[in-house]
Design a protein around this motif. Structure first.
Motif, PDB file in Angstrom:
ATOM      1  N   ILE A 179       0.624  -1.244   0.076  1.00 18.36           N
ATOM      2  CA  ILE A 179       0.175   0.175   0.141  1.00 18.36           C
ATOM      3  C   ILE A 179       0.890   1.490   0.010  1.00 18.36           C
ATOM      4  O   ILE A 179       0.447   2.264  -0.511  1.00 18.36           O
ATOM      5  CB  ILE A 179      -1.014  -0.066   1.190  1.00 18.36           C
ATOM      6  CG1 ILE A 179      -1.884  -1.145   1.241  1.00 18.36           C
ATOM      7  CG2 ILE A 179      -1.633   1.206   1.442  1.00 18.36           C
ATOM      8  CD1 ILE A 179      -2.842  -1.257   2.253  1.00 18.36           C
ATOM      9  N   GLY A 180       2.082   1.223   0.681  1.00 14.70           N
ATOM     10  CA  GLY A 180       2.825   2.406   0.728  1.00 14.70           C
ATOM     11  C   GLY A 180       2.521   3.512   1.581  1.00 14.70           C
ATOM     12  O   GLY A 180       2.857   4.694   1.373  1.00 14.70           O
ATOM     13  N   CYS A 181       1.759   3.154   2.664  1.00 14.92           N
ATOM     14  CA  CYS A 181       1.152   4.075   3.551  1.00 14.92           C
ATOM     15  C   CYS A 181       2.342   4.503   4.522  1.00 14.92           C
ATOM     16  O   CYS A 181       3.144   3.440   4.878  1.00 14.92           O
ATOM     17  CB  CYS A 181      -0.220   3.973   4.082  1.00 14.92           C
ATOM     18  SG  CYS A 181      -0.095   2.274   4.905  1.00 14.92           S
ATOM     19  N   ASP A 182       2.419   5.621   5.313  1.00 17.39           N
ATOM     20  CA  ASP A 182       3.017   5.940   6.244  1.00 17.39           C
ATOM     21  C   ASP A 182       2.222   5.641   7.654  1.00 17.39           C
ATOM     22  O   ASP A 182       2.867   5.094   8.622  1.00 17.39           O
ATOM     23  CB  ASP A 182       3.344   7.422   6.170  1.00 17.39           C
ATOM     24  CG  ASP A 182       4.004   7.779   5.127  1.00 17.39           C
ATOM     25  OD1 ASP A 182       5.197   7.598   5.151  1.00 17.39           O
ATOM     26  OD2 ASP A 182       3.751   8.549   4.301  1.00 17.39           O
ATOM     27  N   PHE A 183       1.146   5.777   7.589  1.00 12.88           N
ATOM     28  CA  PHE A 183       0.133   5.349   8.836  1.00 12.88           C
ATOM     29  C   PHE A 183      -1.054   4.621   8.278  1.00 12.88           C
ATOM     30  O   PHE A 183      -1.640   5.125   7.322  1.00 12.88           O
ATOM     31  CB  PHE A 183      -0.383   6.593   9.635  1.00 12.88           C
ATOM     32  CG  PHE A 183       0.730   7.295  10.444  1.00 12.88           C
ATOM     33  CD1 PHE A 183       1.166   6.961  11.387  1.00 12.88           C
ATOM     34  CD2 PHE A 183       1.174   8.656   9.781  1.00 12.88           C
ATOM     35  CE1 PHE A 183       2.249   7.571  12.256  1.00 12.88           C
ATOM     36  CE2 PHE A 183       2.290   9.336  10.590  1.00 12.88           C
ATOM     37  CZ  PHE A 183       2.704   8.865  11.808  1.00 12.88           C
ATOM     38  N   LEU A 184      -1.452   3.631   9.188  1.00 15.45           N
ATOM     39  CA  LEU A 184      -2.799   2.904   8.934  1.00 15.45           C
ATOM     40  C   LEU A 184      -3.269   2.581  10.287  1.00 15.45           C
ATOM     41  O   LEU A 184      -2.762   2.287  11.261  1.00 15.45           O
ATOM     42  CB  LEU A 184      -2.392   1.588   8.204  1.00 15.45           C
ATOM     43  CG  LEU A 184      -3.740   0.610   7.965  1.00 15.45           C
ATOM     44  CD1 LEU A 184      -3.385  -0.268   6.557  1.00 15.45           C
ATOM     45  CD2 LEU A 184      -3.959  -0.270   8.986  1.00 15.45           C
ATOM     46  N   SER A 242       5.099   3.651   9.358  1.00 16.92           N
ATOM     47  CA  SER A 242       6.316   3.210   8.511  1.00 16.92           C
ATOM     48  C   SER A 242       7.484   3.608   9.257  1.00 16.92           C
ATOM     49  O   SER A 242       7.321   4.723  10.197  1.00 16.92           O
ATOM     50  CB  SER A 242       6.042   3.894   7.170  1.00 16.92           C
ATOM     51  OG  SER A 242       6.205   5.279   7.264  1.00 16.92           O
ATOM     52  N   GLU A 243       8.746   3.275   8.830  1.00 17.07           N
ATOM     53  CA  GLU A 243       9.923   3.765   9.458  1.00 17.07           C
ATOM     54  C   GLU A 243      10.028   5.224   9.063  1.00 17.07           C
ATOM     55  O   GLU A 243      10.602   5.953   9.987  1.00 17.07           O
ATOM     56  CB  GLU A 243      11.129   2.966   8.744  1.00 17.07           C
ATOM     57  CG  GLU A 243      11.035   1.337   9.079  1.00 17.07           C
ATOM     58  CD  GLU A 243      11.138   1.160  10.577  1.00 17.07           C
ATOM     59  OE1 GLU A 243      11.892   1.831  11.287  1.00 17.07           O
ATOM     60  OE2 GLU A 243      10.423   0.372  10.872  1.00 17.07           O
ATOM     61  N   ARG A 244       9.771   5.699   8.185  1.00 17.45           N
ATOM     62  CA  ARG A 244       9.920   7.180   7.797  1.00 17.45           C
ATOM     63  C   ARG A 244       9.179   8.010   8.759  1.00 17.45           C
ATOM     64  O   ARG A 244       9.380   9.048   9.309  1.00 17.45           O
ATOM     65  CB  ARG A 244       9.311   7.450   6.339  1.00 17.45           C
ATOM     66  CG  ARG A 244       9.265   8.820   6.030  1.00 17.45           C
ATOM     67  CD  ARG A 244       8.486   9.098   4.762  1.00 17.45           C
ATOM     68  NE  ARG A 244       8.644  10.508   4.650  1.00 17.45           N
ATOM     69  CZ  ARG A 244       7.622  11.216   3.933  1.00 17.45           C
ATOM     70  NH1 ARG A 244       6.632  10.456   3.229  1.00 17.45           N
ATOM     71  NH2 ARG A 244       7.584  12.502   3.639  1.00 17.45           N
TER      72      ARG A 244
END
Ligand SMILES: Cc1ncc(COP(=O)(O)O)c(C=O)c1O
Length: 385
Positions: free
Chosen positions: A213-218, A238-240
């Motif tokens: 999905i490539g999300c930063d937060f879910l 995500s790590e970022r």
């Protein structure tokens, strides 16, 4: 119940009879409201009751100490379910607060833009309005395509350097459509902006992989398709996001008070920078509900969601464009990727299917003010067993 089994052929991977036998509520009611809050399996209720009894006998902190293993199991099961790692997850009391922990930590300033979808969850949209009023941030709503999904091409046309956040709902509360979460992830990655996905209605209902999905937060909940207890939500980062986003507020679980006027956000063993362990930062308190989440559907992890999705697709009429009608329900013809929907909405006129032995509250129209601005979502809910 047997008539329902005949209409919904079993898919490989789910022994529906065994699942029903393991769900005491199935003997009492035909429960349509799984997208609101599912009937829990026996193991979940037992875990809550046993934990609560332990607290009464030995004290809350002592019971929490004894529950370390159950909590680790919950983190591990969720990590496996989402394709994440344990340190990227925080258990929080519900999906809304999980989402808040991400959104209100966003470094948004005057002139920045948020892109969202027409089918955005109303609470989320309220938060955009508040932050817009406080900080002068602009909100732009991505138009729908002909299927009622948010249109990734239209989203691409709305992108510019001011877009700092794309925040969308994967499966809206009502209507049963599935928004193209991965396409939006590609867009966010290409633009370098943050991507927050409300996956409250999709986790457990369909296979999800946060990497794809490539999300930063879910953000999501335990009580719907995972069949966990109410009072459980969780957030993936995500790590970022872990490296860049501070939580909007902290406490003694989240940070160490290092000297009279300094503090350090906590990190986990593998990371040297402070503030890495979101679970610790969010306050990983052990409670009966959180510990019991390990006993829920999240234990079945990804194979379970594949089997569930397969079964959903095999339910008669559950294909794109079938548009069937039934007693009190009508499917929307335009949806490409349909899924289960929440038939219950506060503050809306309700038409209740409820009668002895049937658990359902059916709403007539999708909620949210974006609907009034041209959302082409469905007007009727569809219910399956
Ligand atoms: C899309 C969506 N997001 C968020 C929520 C809120 O979940 P919670 O009540 O766990 O905060 C819901 C609840 O139904 C929902 O459907």
């Amino acid at each position: 119940m047997s008539a329902m089994s005949a209409r919904a052929p079993a898919a490989p991977g789910i022994d529906v009879s065994a699942v029903r036998a393991d769900t005491p509520g199935c003997k009492e009611v035909l429960h349509f409201n799984n997208a609101g809050a599912a009937l829990p399996p026996r193991a979940v209720t037992d875990a809550v009751l046993q934990y609560t009894a332990r607290e009464a006998l030995v004290g809350g902190y002592e019971a929490a100490e004894a529950a370390v293993g159950e909590m680790q199991a919950t983190y591990d099961a969720l990590a496996l379910l989402l394709g994440a790692q344990r340190h990227q997850l925080a258990l929080i009391e519900n999906a809304t607060r999980a989402w808040d922990m991400a959104f209100y930590g966003m470094p948004l300033a005057r002139g920045d833009r948020i892109l969202t979808c027409r089918s955005e969850y109303a609470s989320n949209y309220l938060a955009y309005l508040q932050v817009s009023r406080r900080r002068g941030v602009r909100i732009d709503v991505i138009p729908d395509n002909e299927y009622g999904e948010l249109d990734p091409e239209a989203a691409a046309r709305l992108m510019d350097r001011d877009v700092k956040l794309i925040a969308i709902t994967h499966v809206p509360t009502n209507g049963g459509l599935v928004n193209p979460a991965e396409a939006i992830g590609r867009l966010a990655r290409a633009a370098g902006c943050y991507y927050l996905l409300d996956a409250c209605q999709s986790v457990g209902q369909m296979p999800l992989d946060v990497g794809a999905i490539g999300c930063d937060f879910l953000s999501s909940t335990g009580r719907k398709f995972l069949r966990g207890p109410r009072g459980t939500g969780f957030l993936y980062a995500s790590e970022r996001a872990l490296a860049e986003i501070e939580p909007p507020f902290i406490d003694g679980h989240a940070a160490t008070w290092t000297a009279a006027d300094t503090f350090e956000l906590r990190g986990d063993g593998r990371r040297s920078r402070p503030g890495c362990d979101l679970a610790a930062r969010a306050g990983a308190r052990r409670t009966p509900a959180r510990a019991a989440l390990a006993a829920s559907g999240c234990r079945a992890a990804r194979p379970g969601t594949h089997a569930l999705r397969d079964r959903e697709l095999r339910v008669p009429g559950h294909r794109s464009g079938s548009g069937q009608s039934g007693a009190g329900t009508r499917a929307h013809q335009r949806l490409r990727h349909r899924c289960r929907v929440d038939p219950h909405r506060h503050g809306q006129p309700r038409h209740s299917l409820a009668r002895p032995g049937i658990g359902a509250l059916l709403q007539h129209r999708g909620g949210g003010r974006c609907a009034g601005r041209g959302r082409r979502g469905p007007q009727f809910c569809e219910l399956h067993l």
